[in-house]
Write a protein that holds these residues in place. Structure first.
Motif, short mmCIF file in Angstrom:
data_model
loop_
_atom_site.label_atom_id
_atom_site.label_comp_id
_atom_site.label_asym_id
_atom_site.label_seq_id
_atom_site.Cartn_x
_atom_site.Cartn_y
_atom_site.Cartn_z
N ASN A 70 37.51 63.58 -65.65
CA ASN A 70 38.08 64.12 -64.43
C ASN A 70 39.40 63.43 -64.08
O ASN A 70 40.48 64.00 -64.27
CB ASN A 70 37.04 64.01 -63.30
CG ASN A 70 37.54 64.53 -61.97
OD1 ASN A 70 38.60 65.15 -61.90
ND2 ASN A 70 36.82 64.26 -60.91
N TYR A 71 39.35 62.15 -63.62
CA TYR A 71 40.57 61.54 -63.06
C TYR A 71 41.70 61.52 -64.10
O TYR A 71 42.80 62.03 -63.86
CB TYR A 71 40.32 60.11 -62.59
CG TYR A 71 39.16 59.91 -61.64
CD1 TYR A 71 38.81 60.87 -60.71
CD2 TYR A 71 38.42 58.72 -61.67
CE1 TYR A 71 37.74 60.68 -59.84
CE2 TYR A 71 37.35 58.51 -60.80
CZ TYR A 71 37.01 59.50 -59.90
OH TYR A 71 35.97 59.30 -59.05
N HIS A 104 31.51 56.76 -61.87
CA HIS A 104 32.94 56.45 -61.97
C HIS A 104 33.39 56.52 -63.44
O HIS A 104 34.44 57.10 -63.75
CB HIS A 104 33.18 55.04 -61.41
CG HIS A 104 34.58 54.56 -61.59
ND1 HIS A 104 35.61 55.01 -60.81
CD2 HIS A 104 35.13 53.70 -62.49
CE1 HIS A 104 36.74 54.43 -61.19
NE2 HIS A 104 36.47 53.63 -62.22
N ARG A 105 32.61 55.93 -64.33
CA ARG A 105 33.01 55.93 -65.75
C ARG A 105 33.15 57.36 -66.29
O ARG A 105 34.11 57.69 -66.97
CB ARG A 105 31.96 55.16 -66.58
CG ARG A 105 32.21 55.25 -68.08
CD ARG A 105 31.37 54.25 -68.85
NE ARG A 105 31.14 54.68 -70.22
CZ ARG A 105 32.06 54.67 -71.17
NH1 ARG A 105 33.27 54.24 -70.92
NH2 ARG A 105 31.78 55.08 -72.39
N THR A 141 42.70 64.96 -65.49
CA THR A 141 43.54 65.72 -64.57
C THR A 141 44.98 65.20 -64.63
O THR A 141 45.93 65.98 -64.67
CB THR A 141 42.99 65.60 -63.13
OG1 THR A 141 41.65 66.06 -63.15
CG2 THR A 141 43.80 66.42 -62.15
N LYS A 142 45.14 63.89 -64.70
CA LYS A 142 46.49 63.31 -64.69
C LYS A 142 47.23 63.60 -66.00
O LYS A 142 48.42 63.90 -66.00
CB LYS A 142 46.38 61.79 -64.47
CG LYS A 142 47.72 61.10 -64.40
CD LYS A 142 47.62 59.67 -63.92
CE LYS A 142 49.00 59.02 -63.93
NZ LYS A 142 48.97 57.60 -63.61
N TYR A 143 46.53 63.50 -67.13
CA TYR A 143 47.21 63.61 -68.44
C TYR A 143 46.91 64.91 -69.18
O TYR A 143 47.39 65.12 -70.29
CB TYR A 143 46.84 62.42 -69.32
CG TYR A 143 47.34 61.10 -68.77
CD1 TYR A 143 48.68 60.72 -68.93
CD2 TYR A 143 46.50 60.23 -68.09
CE1 TYR A 143 49.14 59.51 -68.44
CE2 TYR A 143 46.96 59.02 -67.58
CZ TYR A 143 48.29 58.67 -67.76
OH TYR A 143 48.75 57.48 -67.27
N ASN A 144 46.08 65.74 -68.59
CA ASN A 144 45.78 67.04 -69.18
C ASN A 144 45.15 66.95 -70.57
O ASN A 144 45.44 67.77 -71.45
CB ASN A 144 47.07 67.89 -69.23
CG ASN A 144 46.74 69.35 -69.35
OD1 ASN A 144 45.65 69.76 -68.99
ND2 ASN A 144 47.67 70.13 -69.89
N THR A 145 44.34 65.94 -70.78
CA THR A 145 43.61 65.83 -72.05
C THR A 145 42.34 65.00 -71.80
O THR A 145 42.33 64.14 -70.91
CB THR A 145 44.49 65.17 -73.13
OG1 THR A 145 43.77 65.09 -74.35
CG2 THR A 145 44.95 63.77 -72.75
#
Ligand code: SF4
Ligand code: SF4
Length: 350
Positions: A305-306, A298-299, A309-313
């Motif tokens: 990944n998570y 998860h870390r 993907t959301k913030y593109n960085t």
């Protein structure tokens, strides 16, 4: 404001003068080779090459423990929010940690704005200190795109040989330069020297990740069953150190402290860590990430990944603190490269 030059010998006076209006936090060598951010009254030029501090400077924006509100239940319910902040300067912050603060800015302003963080952030000036070579063996800032930085600071200083080439980014940065330090406007020769040094440094920072950083979400999306998590399950102690030292970890726990009369108290928050056993435990007794391997998976997904993907960085800024702090030497780069290699080997076999 144009780029300026500040002599190395004037930095201590700069630091000292800033205390007329700010609390100044800078780097101090706590014991040999171990650095911390602390309140300082002068800048020591021997610290220009400091290794990442034990805790990142995020602790001045998002403290380890913080009171959010105070309440009384008698004679009637009264709740007062608590937002404590003071004008502060973070002096000599490295590019990786400035990137880390930039990521926290995104987190604490998206969805629900965090007024405690935002007040402290608005009261904070950042004086950056650029890096011309990797600060230690665990640094991988360039591999995750966090060496070059054009934003997120008020001024950025680069040592070009006894004198600091200083880029002034914000009106507040201009104000402190004009008010608190002697400077001259940089000429063409110094600008060229600065650009050459910046260009030359590229060769000194290896790309330690065996793919382009932008590919990582794809590798991690397909890595739920990677054997690396089983191996880490057996090694990891679940101590939470890697979370606590990370400049981009922002999870916190909220709890109430009642006073002895049980009629008033405080609501507080303190840092939490997704590698700790109870992090994903719920009141009905289930634990959604009951093993150390699942928690580490998860870390790593949070960093590569998570949130990526959301913030593109990348949400790893390459400071290497987690690797340095881990008591069983779990290395962030080795783990990322294991995921990449296991994925590639599986595809070759298919
Ligand atoms: S994951 Fe590790 S190397 Fe990356 S920012 Fe956090 S502490 Fe630094
Ligand atoms: S610091 Fe190392 S042992 Fe501790 S939780 Fe993180 S990976 Fe596991």
């Amino acid at each position: 404001m144009k780029d300026v030059l500040i002599k190395g010998k004037d930095l201590s006076a700069f630091c000292h003068n800033l205390q007329d209006s700010f609390i100044v936090y800078g780097v101090r060598e706590k014991e040999e080779g171990h650095f911390i951010f602390d309140e300082i009254d002068e800048f020591s030029d021997s610290l220009e090459k400091y290794k990442p501090t034990i805790l990142p400077p995020k602790k001045y924006l998002f403290p380890q423990q913080e009171t959010l509100l105070r309440f009384d239940t008698e004679p009637h319910l009264e709740i007062k929010s608590v937002v404590e902040s003071k004008k502060q300067v973070l002096f000599g912050v490295r590019p990786c940690d400035i990137h880390g603060i930039g990521l926290l800015d995104k987190i604490f302003t998206s969805d629900n704005e965090d007024s405690n963080y935002l007040r402290k952030r608005a009261d904070t000036l950042i004086i950056g200190m650029d890096c011309m070579e990797p600060c230690y063996e665990h640094a991988h800032c360039a591999s995750v795109g966090c060496l070059d930085i054009d934003d997120g600071y008020d001024i950025m200083m680069t040592d070009i040989g006894g004198v600091f080439f200083t880029t002034v980014k914000t009106p507040q940065g201009e104000e402190i330069v004009k008010k608190y330090v002697e400077y001259t406007i940089a000429g063409e020769e110094e600008s060229e020297r600065f650009l050459k040094l910046r260009s030359d440094r590229k060769g000194r920072f290896d790309n330690k990740i065996e793919t382009e950083v932008s590919n990582l979400p794809l590798f991690f999306k397909n890595a739920d069953n990677d054997p690396v998590w089983k191996e880490l399950d057996e090694r990891c102690l679940g101590c939470g150190r890697c979370n606590i030292v990370c400049p981009t970890c922002y999870c916190f726990d909220v709890y109430d402290c009642m006073d002895l009369t049980m009629t008033s108290g405080e609501r507080c928050r303190e840092w939490d860590a997704c590698t700790l056993k109870d992090f994903a435990a719920v009141s009905t007794g289930e634990n959604f990430r009951s093993t150390r391997g699942l928690r580490l998976r998860h870390r790593f997904n949070r960093k590569f990944n998570y949130l990526m993907t959301k913030y593109n960085t990348s949400f790893c800024v390459g400071c290497g603190r987690c690797t340095r702090s881990c008591p069983v030497n779990i290395d962030v780069i080795e783990t990322v490269n294991a995921v990449i290699n296991n994925h590639n080997n599986n595809h070759e076999r298919e």
